[in-house]
Design a protein around this motif. Sequence first.
Motif, PDB file in Angstrom:
ATOM      1  N   VAL A  43       0.846  -1.186   0.000  1.00  0.00           N
ATOM      2  CA  VAL A  43       0.000   0.000   0.000  1.00  0.00           C
ATOM      3  C   VAL A  43       0.887   1.243   0.000  1.00  0.00           C
ATOM      4  O   VAL A  43       1.829   1.342   0.789  1.00  0.00           O
ATOM      5  N   VAL A  44       0.572   2.167  -0.909  1.00  0.00           N
ATOM      6  CA  VAL A  44       1.193   3.494  -0.906  1.00  0.00           C
ATOM      7  C   VAL A  44       0.142   4.453  -0.344  1.00  0.00           C
ATOM      8  O   VAL A  44      -0.774   4.863  -1.046  1.00  0.00           O
ATOM      9  N   PRO A  45       0.235   4.804   0.938  1.00  0.00           N
ATOM     10  CA  PRO A  45      -0.806   5.631   1.558  1.00  0.00           C
ATOM     11  C   PRO A  45      -0.854   7.033   0.951  1.00  0.00           C
ATOM     12  O   PRO A  45       0.136   7.540   0.412  1.00  0.00           O
ATOM     13  N   SER A  46      -2.003   7.659   1.074  1.00  0.00           N
ATOM     14  CA  SER A  46      -2.178   9.019   0.564  1.00  0.00           C
ATOM     15  C   SER A  46      -1.180   9.976   1.201  1.00  0.00           C
ATOM     16  O   SER A  46      -1.021  10.013   2.426  1.00  0.00           O
ATOM     17  N   GLY A  47      -0.492  10.732   0.361  1.00  0.00           N
ATOM     18  CA  GLY A  47       0.418  11.757   0.835  1.00  0.00           C
ATOM     19  C   GLY A  47       1.708  11.263   1.437  1.00  0.00           C
ATOM     20  O   GLY A  47       2.448  12.048   2.039  1.00  0.00           O
TER      21      GLY A  47
END
Length: 333
Positions: free
Chosen positions: A29-33
Amino acid sequence: MSELRFDGVRVRFGTGRSGMVAVDGVDLVVPSGQVVGLVGESGSGKSTLARAAVGLAPVSDGRITLDGVALSHGGRGRSERPVQMVFQDPYSSLDPRMTIGDSVAEAIPRRALRGSAARRAEVVRLLDLVGLEAGRADAYPGQLSGGQRQRVALARALAGRPEVIIADEITSALDVSIQGTVLNLVRDLQRQLNLSMLFISHNLAVVRYVSDVIAVMYLGRIVEHGPAEDVLGSPRHPYTRDLLAAAPDADVDNLTRIESDPVLRAIADAEPADPHHPPAGCRYHPRCPVGPLVLPERSDCLTVEPGMDHPNHAACHYATEMLTARGLGDPRL
């Protein structure tokens, strides 16, 4: 801001016995921001995973989603893709027959700006954003330095109004003297624009500098994942520790220990396994300094594939034991 998610992603090239699984069931997962650093040796599958996200590599199984919606690359203009990629070689990623201004303008979505004057103004704005003068818009890629071309590649990626940026080894083709300026630019842009970013590199020092979260990849699989300070400060997987030991600023005592022990030296010098025929069980066991070649009682590493140990975020049968042993000063670890 948007969340990029890989769920059980598998990428296979070729068919039958000659085929190869380059990415094998990756969850990430590439989290938001946030910036997620993806690190590993050449051939580990990092770039293939990145290419799958932008539609340049076939996904044979699993899903890649953006805010829960599956990414679709068919029937859409290149500039309208919400995930944009900056490639390793800035010269090969730019058309040498097009001016810098035309290359950047080409990536601006047609529906975003109408009229040549508005598009020219946007090109100037983007060039300024990456630290290039407006006059560079009339130059050709061959007239720029490597660092300047990489800035153009960043401007071109930003022109597409992306929700996520994937940066694939963007400093490895640059001189050491200018790598730092490009990294500073990437970090400043990410913070200024609040971008989500997957930052790929084989250099742990580079990943350490820009990343909030780090994922370590080996032979197509994620073997360790967690906050940057945890992964780099207290690595759980032997492969991560070996990558740190190989870094230029590696711990001298650890390097001395490896050099003085012929078994550990032989393991450290071993080549990665053939990706066409990965080992059974733990894929790292033929090179592991705390595996069955050194500790024969750990025979389960030869046959049982380790899952991701969620409390420790490491795909290792002995992640917890190794942390305990290191805390007690065990010289093997």
